[in-house]
Every structure is written in structure tokens, then in C-alpha cells.
Design a protein around this motif. Structure first.
Motif, PDB file in Angstrom:
ATOM      1  N   SER A 287       0.852  -1.232   0.043  1.00 20.65           N
ATOM      2  CA  SER A 287       0.071   0.092   0.124  1.00 20.65           C
ATOM      3  C   SER A 287       1.024   1.446   0.056  1.00 20.65           C
ATOM      4  N   GLN A 288       2.191   1.043   0.159  1.00 20.75           N
ATOM      5  CA  GLN A 288       3.062   2.029   0.233  1.00 20.75           C
ATOM      6  C   GLN A 288       4.519   1.712  -0.183  1.00 20.75           C
ATOM      7  N   THR A 289       5.276   2.678  -0.712  1.00 19.80           N
ATOM      8  CA  THR A 289       6.675   2.389  -1.127  1.00 19.80           C
ATOM      9  C   THR A 289       7.622   2.293   0.125  1.00 19.80           C
ATOM     10  N   SER A 290       7.125   2.752   1.219  1.00 22.46           N
ATOM     11  CA  SER A 290       7.902   2.776   2.225  1.00 22.46           C
ATOM     12  C   SER A 290       8.563   1.355   2.676  1.00 22.46           C
ATOM     13  N   THR A 291       7.944   0.456   2.087  1.00 27.83           N
ATOM     14  CA  THR A 291       8.265  -0.911   2.330  1.00 27.83           C
ATOM     15  C   THR A 291       9.574  -1.158   1.893  1.00 27.83           C
ATOM     16  N   VAL A 292      10.228  -0.482   0.759  1.00 26.90           N
ATOM     17  CA  VAL A 292      11.539  -0.428   0.236  1.00 26.90           C
ATOM     18  C   VAL A 292      12.351   0.017   1.253  1.00 26.90           C
ATOM     19  N   GLN A 293      12.144   0.963   2.156  1.00 31.53           N
ATOM     20  CA  GLN A 293      13.136   1.354   3.209  1.00 31.53           C
ATOM     21  C   GLN A 293      13.737   0.241   3.711  1.00 31.53           C
ATOM     22  N   ILE A 294      12.814  -0.815   4.270  1.00 32.40           N
ATOM     23  CA  ILE A 294      13.079  -1.954   4.896  1.00 32.40           C
ATOM     24  C   ILE A 294      14.206  -2.867   4.196  1.00 32.40           C
TER      25      ILE A 294
ATOM     26  N   PHE B 280      -0.813   0.000  -4.081  1.00 32.33           N
ATOM     27  CA  PHE B 280      -2.437  -0.426  -4.173  1.00 32.33           C
ATOM     28  C   PHE B 280      -3.092  -0.150  -2.871  1.00 32.33           C
ATOM     29  N   ARG B 281      -4.378   0.266  -3.129  1.00 26.26           N
ATOM     30  CA  ARG B 281      -5.172   0.714  -1.959  1.00 26.26           C
ATOM     31  C   ARG B 281      -6.522   0.306  -2.305  1.00 26.26           C
ATOM     32  N   ARG B 282      -7.264  -0.179  -1.563  1.00 23.44           N
ATOM     33  CA  ARG B 282      -8.636  -0.481  -1.658  1.00 23.44           C
ATOM     34  C   ARG B 282      -9.424   0.797  -1.702  1.00 23.44           C
TER      35      ARG B 282
ATOM     36  N   PHE C 147       1.071   5.458  -8.275  1.00 24.12           N
ATOM     37  CA  PHE C 147       2.465   5.581  -8.124  1.00 24.12           C
ATOM     38  C   PHE C 147       3.078   6.439  -7.005  1.00 24.12           C
ATOM     39  N   GLN C 148       4.371   5.995  -6.356  1.00 24.37           N
ATOM     40  CA  GLN C 148       4.754   6.702  -5.380  1.00 24.37           C
ATOM     41  C   GLN C 148       6.308   6.749  -5.493  1.00 24.37           C
ATOM     42  N   VAL C 149       7.051   7.631  -4.960  1.00 19.65           N
ATOM     43  CA  VAL C 149       8.295   7.434  -4.764  1.00 19.65           C
ATOM     44  C   VAL C 149       8.694   7.835  -3.393  1.00 19.65           C
ATOM     45  N   GLU C 150       9.577   6.664  -3.151  1.00 21.61           N
ATOM     46  CA  GLU C 150       9.883   6.871  -1.661  1.00 21.61           C
ATOM     47  C   GLU C 150      11.318   7.161  -1.564  1.00 21.61           C
ATOM     48  N   GLY C 151      11.666   7.881  -0.400  1.00 16.95           N
ATOM     49  CA  GLY C 151      13.268   8.207  -0.402  1.00 16.95           C
ATOM     50  C   GLY C 151      13.741   7.873   1.151  1.00 16.95           C
TER      51      GLY C 151
ATOM     52  N   PHE D  92       6.235   5.610  11.107  1.00 14.00           N
ATOM     53  CA  PHE D  92       7.438   4.988  10.771  1.00 14.00           C
ATOM     54  C   PHE D  92       8.439   6.214  10.854  1.00 14.00           C
ATOM     55  N   THR D  93       7.688   7.378  11.134  1.00 14.14           N
ATOM     56  CA  THR D  93       8.896   8.878  11.112  1.00 14.14           C
ATOM     57  C   THR D  93       8.481   9.451  12.657  1.00 14.14           C
ATOM     58  N   GLU D  94       9.330  10.141  13.357  1.00 16.61           N
ATOM     59  CA  GLU D  94       9.283  10.912  14.305  1.00 16.61           C
ATOM     60  C   GLU D  94      10.437  11.740  14.563  1.00 16.61           C
TER      61      GLU D  94
ATOM     62  N   GLY E  75       3.643  15.701  -0.267  1.00 18.42           N
ATOM     63  CA  GLY E  75       4.057  14.147   0.398  1.00 18.42           C
ATOM     64  C   GLY E  75       4.114  14.289   1.798  1.00 18.42           C
ATOM     65  N   GLY E  76       4.581  13.093   2.195  1.00 17.81           N
ATOM     66  CA  GLY E  76       4.935  12.861   3.726  1.00 17.81           C
ATOM     67  C   GLY E  76       6.536  12.861   4.137  1.00 17.81           C
ATOM     68  N   SER E  77       6.684  13.147   5.354  1.00 15.82           N
ATOM     69  CA  SER E  77       8.322  12.806   5.343  1.00 15.82           C
ATOM     70  C   SER E  77       8.533  12.999   6.968  1.00 15.82           C
TER      71      SER E  77
ATOM     72  N   PHE F  81      16.423  10.398   7.511  1.00 18.63           N
ATOM     73  CA  PHE F  81      15.143  10.971   7.269  1.00 18.63           C
ATOM     74  C   PHE F  81      14.446   9.903   6.005  1.00 18.63           C
ATOM     75  N   ALA F  82      13.419  10.294   5.826  1.00 14.83           N
ATOM     76  CA  ALA F  82      12.543   9.444   5.051  1.00 14.83           C
ATOM     77  C   ALA F  82      11.475  10.390   4.416  1.00 14.83           C
ATOM     78  N   PHE F  83      10.700  10.381   2.957  1.00 13.76           N
ATOM     79  CA  PHE F  83       9.903  10.918   2.587  1.00 13.76           C
ATOM     80  C   PHE F  83       9.219  10.079   1.575  1.00 13.76           C
ATOM     81  N   GLY F  84       7.851  10.515   1.195  1.00 11.90           N
ATOM     82  CA  GLY F  84       7.301   9.836   0.099  1.00 11.90           C
ATOM     83  C   GLY F  84       6.063  10.653  -0.445  1.00 11.90           C
TER      84      GLY F  84
HETATM   85  N1  DAH Z   1       3.870   6.033   2.796  1.00 13.16           N
HETATM   86  C1  DAH Z   1       3.346   7.259   3.154  1.00 13.16           C
HETATM   87  C2  DAH Z   1       1.928   7.216   2.504  1.00 13.16           C
HETATM   88  O1  DAH Z   1       1.716   6.294   1.601  1.00 13.16           O
HETATM   89  C3  DAH Z   1       4.032   8.419   2.631  1.00 13.16           C
HETATM   90  C4  DAH Z   1       5.352   8.533   3.583  1.00 13.16           C
HETATM   91  C5  DAH Z   1       5.156   9.664   4.710  1.00 13.16           C
HETATM   92  C6  DAH Z   1       6.489   8.074   3.404  1.00 13.16           C
HETATM   93  C7  DAH Z   1       6.164   9.658   5.411  1.00 13.16           C
HETATM   94  C8  DAH Z   1       7.773   8.638   4.235  1.00 13.16           C
HETATM   95  C9  DAH Z   1       7.331   9.157   5.093  1.00 13.16           C
HETATM   96  O2  DAH Z   1       8.891   7.825   3.833  1.00 13.16           O
HETATM   97  O3  DAH Z   1       8.434   9.680   6.052  1.00 13.16           O
HETATM   98  O4  DAH Z   1       1.042   7.745   2.879  1.00 13.16           O
END
Ligand code: DAH
Length: 377
Positions: free
Chosen positions: A206-213, A232-234, A246-250, A289-291, A320-322, A343-346
Motif C-alpha cells: 500500500s506504500q513504497t515505504s516497504t522498500v526502506q526496510i 495499491f489501496r482499496r 505511483f509513489q516515490v519513496e526516499g 514510521f517517522t518521528e 508528500g509525507g516525510s 530521514f524518509a519521505f514519500g
Molecule cells: N508512505 C506514506 C503514504 O503512503 C508516505 C510517507 C510519509 C512516506 C512519510 C515516508 C514518510 O517515507 O517519511 O502515505
């Protein structure tokens, strides 16, 4: 009836007939000559604007002459029949004269018909022939999808900033999609990201954040990577939602990484993406997953902040989120949060595409209508 006719009677008739025939033949001859020597085409008009009807008309005229002068009901055929009525001593002479007459009539007709047929077949051959020296028709070339174009621009920017590009998986386990990202069972964040599950414990991410792991497990730290991909999301499709997008994770993890690095990186990315004057804004937010967590907006690229339809008059566009990678996330991949921080962002690519290309329906991107897709080169 007795044999009454003499050669003289017939000879006069032959002379008459021949002279009327020639009189009629003359104009037809010139029509035929005109069409045989012209550059007529069968289908179109020639350079002078004459159409092909002339050729066909010439043929009809010739046929008409042939019927009238050598057909069954023609005078020629009457004359032929009258040979039997000629006195015997004149008969041979008469026969020869009539035969000569017939030849005088049919020969020029046949000759002209032949000429016409040659002309017609010449034209046909010319029209049907293929010019092998003409350049071939090029096959229609495909081109990249607007999402791909945008993804490549984003990748180029991050590669220039020293980031690697990670390829993730679209089918994930619960662990990578939720647990490892500090979203335990029964956490409300799971509800917001409900996705499609298989019967044997997998789910479409449901998010590219999986790739962080995955990236930290595989590469270890320090790490700097982005991971573009499908999620993918319902969701019920509507102009701003699609169950696949589509998302881009960083992700950037190293010793001494602070929120300043996050802000600097996101701001620089947006400047390279939307122009050097682009301004960025961070708003406090929450992600498991961020703080701390923050959402980021950038000053509308269209109105430069004064308010327009694209930014819904706010002057800002949410992107986006970060946040700073949560210590639990680092711990779960064996990284000591006392030593490392990151740090991470999406962000959503299709949302960005919809804004940049001014699309009023995000679903256009996925309907694969070539007429739509062709517009983005
Ligand atoms: N995964 C989040 C979403 O799908 C977006 C996101 C937020 C990614 C914060 C991140 C983050 O890496 O730090 O809504």
C-alpha cells in the motif's frame, strides 16, 4: 427472282457506303487520336483537367461504328447477301469488291480499338505499379508514458544528489508493509491503507515505504536511495483516486542526519523539479514510521503563490509525507538508533502528473487511450 444485278450496281453502292463510312469515321478518328495521345488516367483527371470518360467514350463510338457498318443489320451484310443475285459472270469480281469493302471498314476500326486498348492497359500498369524508390511507411513509434517521463525526471534529480534507485516488490508480506514500519497489528494506520490481500498471507503493497526496510536489510547503512513504484489501496476510482497509483519513496540514513538535511533535500529536489524560485513548506504531521513527521507543500508552480485553480487558491500544493526515521524502524533492521539517524519521505507521482499536466481526472493516466497518452513526449 432472276439474277438481275450486275457488278456496276454493286460497285456504286460500295462507293456510296465507303464514302459515308469515311465521313463518319473522320471525327471518331480524331477523338480516338486525342485520347490515345493524351496523358489521361483511368481514375482521375489528367493534368489539363480532362477526365477518363474520353477513353471510354472513344471505345463506345468505335463499337457503334462497327455495329452500324459491319454488323448483321448493316448495309455491308445486305450487300454480302446480294452476291447471290449478281449475274454469274460478275459474281467473282463483286465478291472481291465486297470483301475489299469489308476490310476497308473493319481494318481502321480494329486498328483504333487496338490503339485504345494499348493506351488503357498502359494507364492501368502505370497506376498499379509501385514506385520502389519511395520511402517506406514508418511504423508508428511508441513513446514513454507520462508517469514514466515524470519518474525519470525525479530519478535524474536524485541520482545527481547521490541517491541510488531501488526496485521494490509489489507483492509484500504483512511484515514489510506494516510491522517493520512500526505499524503493529490493530494499529489504525492499517485501516487507512487497506489493500488487496492474497489468501496465503501476502498483500499488494500500500506504500513504497516497504522498500526502506528492504534497502537497509540489503545495503546496510549508511544508505541513500529512492524507490519509485506502484502501490495499491482499496479505493473506489474517482477523478482523484485510483486503487493503483505511483509513489516515490526516499531514504537517507547516516551518522548525524538531522531534520535540516531532510528539509534541504526536499527543497532542493523541488527547486530542480519546478524551478529555482520554488518555495517549500513543512507542516507537522504523523506517520508511524517517522518521528517527528511532517508533510511538505511547495509554492504553486502555476500562480507562484497568489492562488489559482491548481492550488485551490491556497498558493500551496501538498506533495508528500516525510520525517525522521523512527528508532523502531532502524532497530528492526539491526541499525543502532543511537549511532545512526535518517530521514524518509514519500510522494505521489500521479498526483504530481495530474497537477503538472492539468488533468481533471487521474484515471486518464491508466485507461491507456493512446490519443491521450500521445500528447506527452
Ligand atoms: N508512505 C506514506 C503514504 O503512503 C508516505 C510517507 C510519509 C512516506 C512519510 C515516508 C514518510 O517515507 O517519511 O502515505
Amino acid at each position: 427472282m432472276a439474277d438481275k444485278l450486275s457488278f456496276k450496281d454493286i460497285e456504286a453502292k460500295i462507293a456510296d457506303l465507303l464514302s459515308t463510312f469515311y465521313k463518319e469515321l473522320e471525327p471518331v478518328k480524331s477523338v480516338v487520336w486525342d485520347s490515345v495521345s493524351s496523358d489521361l488516367t483511368l481514375r482521375g483527371k489528367d493534368a489539363a483537367g480532362n477526365d477518363t470518360v474520353a477513353l471510354v467514350e472513344s471505345k463506345t463510338k468505335l463499337q457503334d461504328l462497327r455495329t452500324r457498318y459491319s454488323g448483321k443489320k448493316s448495309e455491308l451484310s445486305t450487300l454480302k447477301r446480294s452476291i447471290g443475285l449478281v449475274i454469274p459472270e460478275d459474281r467473282a469480281k463483286t465478291g472481291q469488291a465486297i470483301q475489299k469493302l469489308e476490310i476497308s471498314i473493319t481494318d481502321p476500326l480494329t486498328q483504333m480499338e487496338d490503339d485504345l486498348n494499348v493506351k488503357i492497359s498502359e494507364i492501368r500498369t502505370a497506376e498499379e505499379s509501385i514506385d520502389v524508390t519511395l520511402p517506406g511507411r514508418r511504423p508508428r513509434r511508441g513513446h514513454r508514458h507520462p508517469i514514466t517521463l515524470l519518474r525519470e525526471r525525479i530519478e535524474d534529480i536524485f541520482v545527481a544528489l547521490g541517491y541510488a534507485i531501488e526496485d521494490g516488490r509489489e507483492l509484500e508480506t504483512d511484515f514489510y508493509n506494516f510491522t517493520a514500519l512500526n505499524i503493529p497489528d490493530n494499529h489504525p494506520a492499517r485501516g487507512a491503507q487497506d489493500t488487496f490481500y492474497t489468501t496465503d498471507g501476502f498483500a499488494l503493497r500500500s506504500q513504497t515505504s516497504t522498500v526502506q526496510i528492504h534497502a537497509m536489510q540489503r545495503r546496510g547503512v549508511p544508505v541513500r536511495m529512492i524507490a519509485p513504484g506502484r502501490v495499491f489501496r482499496r479505493d473506489t476510482p474517482d477523478p482523484t483516486h485510483n486503487p493503483m497509483f505511483f509513489q516515490v519513496e526516499g531514504l537517507c540514513v547516516d551518522r548525524g542526519i538531522t531534520m535540516a538535511h531532510l528539509k534541504g533535500t526536499v527543497a532542493e529536489f523541488l527547486r530542480r523539479m519546478f524551478g529555482p524560485e520554488t518555495v517549500t513548506r513543512f507542516r507537522p504531521s504523523y506517520f508511524p514510521f517517522t518521528e517527528p513527521s511532517a508533510e511538505f507543500d511547495f509554492g504553486c508552480f502555476k500562480c507562484k503563490g497568489s492562488g489559482c485553480r491548481i492550488c485551490k487558491n491556497s498558493g500551496w500544493i501538498e506533495l508528500g509525507g516525510s520525517g525522521m526515521v523512527h528508532p523502531n524502524v532502524l532497530r528492526i533492521v539491526g541499525v543502532d538508533p543511537q549511532e545512526y539517524s535518517g530521514f524518509a519521505f514519500g510522494l505521489g507521482i500521479d498526483r504530481m502528473a495530474a497537477l503538472m499536466y492539468n488533468l481533471d481526472d487521474i484515471r486518464l493516466l491508466f485507461e491507456n487511450d493512446v490519443r491521450f497518452l500521445e500528447q506527452f513526449e
